[in-house]
Scaffold this motif. Structure first.
Motif, PDB file in Angstrom:
ATOM      1  N   VAL A  96      36.378  20.651 121.200  1.00 26.92           N
ATOM      2  CA  VAL A  96      37.218  20.110 120.452  1.00 26.92           C
ATOM      3  C   VAL A  96      36.993  21.012 119.243  1.00 26.92           C
ATOM      4  O   VAL A  96      36.180  21.323 118.685  1.00 26.92           O
ATOM      5  CB  VAL A  96      36.867  18.650 120.129  1.00 26.92           C
ATOM      6  CG1 VAL A  96      37.194  17.756 121.080  1.00 26.92           C
ATOM      7  CG2 VAL A  96      35.747  18.358 119.226  1.00 26.92           C
ATOM      8  N   ASP A  97      38.260  21.120 118.409  1.00 28.14           N
ATOM      9  CA  ASP A  97      38.399  21.874 117.085  1.00 28.14           C
ATOM     10  C   ASP A  97      37.976  20.813 116.216  1.00 28.14           C
ATOM     11  O   ASP A  97      37.775  19.581 116.543  1.00 28.14           O
ATOM     12  CB  ASP A  97      39.857  22.236 116.797  1.00 28.14           C
ATOM     13  CG  ASP A  97      39.977  22.309 115.553  1.00 28.14           C
ATOM     14  OD1 ASP A  97      39.509  23.421 114.926  1.00 28.14           O
ATOM     15  OD2 ASP A  97      41.012  22.037 115.010  1.00 28.14           O
ATOM     16  N   ILE A  98      37.591  21.291 114.902  1.00 27.20           N
ATOM     17  CA  ILE A  98      37.194  20.244 113.950  1.00 27.20           C
ATOM     18  C   ILE A  98      38.434  19.726 112.957  1.00 27.20           C
ATOM     19  O   ILE A  98      38.775  18.604 112.972  1.00 27.20           O
ATOM     20  CB  ILE A  98      35.859  20.895 113.073  1.00 27.20           C
ATOM     21  CG1 ILE A  98      34.677  21.087 114.027  1.00 27.20           C
ATOM     22  CG2 ILE A  98      35.585  19.818 111.972  1.00 27.20           C
ATOM     23  CD1 ILE A  98      33.637  21.557 113.213  1.00 27.20           C
ATOM     24  N   ASP A  99      38.989  20.676 112.173  1.00 31.63           N
ATOM     25  CA  ASP A  99      39.773  20.280 111.090  1.00 31.63           C
ATOM     26  C   ASP A  99      41.249  19.804 111.677  1.00 31.63           C
ATOM     27  O   ASP A  99      41.808  20.578 112.372  1.00 31.63           O
ATOM     28  CB  ASP A  99      40.126  21.454 110.181  1.00 31.63           C
ATOM     29  CG  ASP A  99      38.572  21.623 109.503  1.00 31.63           C
ATOM     30  OD1 ASP A  99      37.990  20.600 108.946  1.00 31.63           O
ATOM     31  OD2 ASP A  99      38.314  22.860 109.317  1.00 31.63           O
ATOM     32  N   GLU A 100      41.465  18.529 111.367  1.00 32.33           N
ATOM     33  CA  GLU A 100      42.693  17.843 111.755  1.00 32.33           C
ATOM     34  C   GLU A 100      42.815  17.658 113.252  1.00 32.33           C
ATOM     35  O   GLU A 100      43.771  17.444 114.092  1.00 32.33           O
ATOM     36  CB  GLU A 100      44.123  18.699 111.326  1.00 32.33           C
ATOM     37  CG  GLU A 100      44.528  18.415 109.916  1.00 32.33           C
ATOM     38  CD  GLU A 100      43.397  18.580 108.994  1.00 32.33           C
ATOM     39  OE1 GLU A 100      42.891  17.411 108.597  1.00 32.33           O
ATOM     40  OE2 GLU A 100      42.937  19.695 108.612  1.00 32.33           O
ATOM     41  N   GLY A 211      43.077  20.068 120.291  1.00 31.00           N
ATOM     42  CA  GLY A 211      43.044  20.906 119.061  1.00 31.00           C
ATOM     43  C   GLY A 211      44.438  20.498 118.539  1.00 31.00           C
ATOM     44  O   GLY A 211      45.244  20.109 118.920  1.00 31.00           O
ATOM     45  N   ASP A 212      44.490  20.706 117.007  1.00 34.67           N
ATOM     46  CA  ASP A 212      45.885  20.650 116.511  1.00 34.67           C
ATOM     47  C   ASP A 212      46.774  21.903 116.334  1.00 34.67           C
ATOM     48  O   ASP A 212      47.867  21.954 115.917  1.00 34.67           O
ATOM     49  CB  ASP A 212      45.590  20.125 114.839  1.00 34.67           C
ATOM     50  CG  ASP A 212      45.019  20.998 114.155  1.00 34.67           C
ATOM     51  OD1 ASP A 212      43.765  21.401 114.447  1.00 34.67           O
ATOM     52  OD2 ASP A 212      45.415  21.723 113.227  1.00 34.67           O
ATOM     53  N   ASN A 213      46.009  22.911 117.025  1.00 33.27           N
ATOM     54  CA  ASN A 213      46.617  24.511 116.941  1.00 33.27           C
ATOM     55  C   ASN A 213      46.532  24.854 118.254  1.00 33.27           C
ATOM     56  O   ASN A 213      45.302  24.688 118.778  1.00 33.27           O
ATOM     57  CB  ASN A 213      45.806  25.034 115.992  1.00 33.27           C
ATOM     58  CG  ASN A 213      46.497  26.747 115.598  1.00 33.27           C
ATOM     59  OD1 ASN A 213      47.144  27.297 116.700  1.00 33.27           O
ATOM     60  ND2 ASN A 213      46.407  26.787 114.329  1.00 33.27           N
TER      61      ASN A 213
HETATM   62 MG   LIG Z   1      42.300  22.346 113.196  1.00 35.62          MG
END
Ligand SMILES: [Mg+2]
Length: 280
Positions: A96-100, A211-213
């Motif tokens: 997983v990504d962290i931010d958002e 992720g969000d990206n």
């Molecule tokens: Mg992110």
């Protein structure tokens, strides 16, 4: 004895002059850096930030994303017997990504809007040091579910290495289980996450990427135009909601920078945004 005393006095005076000089110079430099941050109008980000902070729909989308994460792990457990032996033997992981994706930084975005500040590392690091980011809805429950099934969660982020301890502390206090220096993987030199994903895949079988990206999922989305990104998303359509899970982030991201990159004119970003709008 007298000469020693003079020498000591001289030394003290000299060091005080030198330190005063350096304090003055460094204060002047800091002042210069501060005045170099020009104010900007970020009002175009208000709606996206409010959507994240105030829309129940946003929260529902997040729960939906993590629900599909849980379903994918369940399905994988049932079907993993069909995999080649080498893959089957590897422990499972989720990246997983962290931010958002698992932490919500919308207060930092709101601070930038209110104070008319562009994104800058000084404020970004200061926000990270506060360790106040809340978990994205559904993220902690998902991570706990993964842990209960023996699936390792790797947090692969482009936060800088200097933010590592604050990030670990924040993830722990937000309720994420099993957080360590090993599974919080931050940026070393390059922003592409591919080498970090590959390093994890050597030891683990990565079941899901979140992720969000799109760059959080694969390097095929990197440095592409809007049209190319659309085409790549189409190509991977069987992966959405299972191997690839996307969290909504309308505040910022590659989706925005690609709009500026695609427009080769010298126009300002606000003009480029307006020009990119599709009209009837
Ligand atoms: Mg992110």
């Amino acid at each position: 004895m007298k000469s020693k005393k003079y020498l000591l006095t001289f030394g003290l005076v000299l060091s005080s002059i030198v330190s005063t000089y350096f304090v003055t110079v460094s204060t002047a430099q800091q002042g210069a850096t501060q005045t170099q941050i020009q104010t900007v109008n970020n009002d175009y980000q208000i709606n996206a930030t409010l959507f994240m902070q105030k829309a129940a729909e946003y929260r529902a989308l997040c729960f939906q994303a993590f629900y599909w994460g849980k379903r994918t792990l369940e399905d994988d457990e049932k079907s993993s017997g069909k995999l080649p032996k080498t893959e089957r033997r590897k422990p499972r992981a989720v990246v997983v990504d962290i931010d958002e994706t698992v932490l919500d930084n919308s207060p930092a975005q709101a601070f930038g809007i209110k104070n008319k500040l562009p994104f800058n590392l000084k404020d970004w690091y200061a926000w990270g040091e506060m360790r106040k980011a809340k978990a994205i809805p559904g993220a902690v429950e998902f991570a706990n579910y993964a842990k209960s099934k023996g699936v390792r969660v790797f947090y692969v982020s482009n936060r800088d290495e200097v933010q590592k301890q604050a990030t670990i502390d924040n993830l722990k206090s937000a309720g994420f289980p099993d957080i360590s220096a090993e599974n919080v993987v931050l940026r070393q030199t390059e922003s592409t996450k591919e080498p970090r994903r590959n390093a994890i895949a050597e030891k683990y079988r990565i079941v899901i990427l979140m992720g969000d990206n799109l760059n959080d999922l694969s390097d095929v989305y990197e440095r592409k135009s809007v049209a190319e990104r659309f085409a790549e998303v189409e190509k991977a359509k069987d992966f959405w909601g299972n191997k690839f899970i996307v969290l909504p982030n309308a505040m910022y991201g590659e989706w925005e920078s690609v709009i500026y990159r695609d427009d080769k004119t010298k126009a300002t970003n606000d003009v480029k945004r307006a020009n990119a709008l599709e009209l009837p």
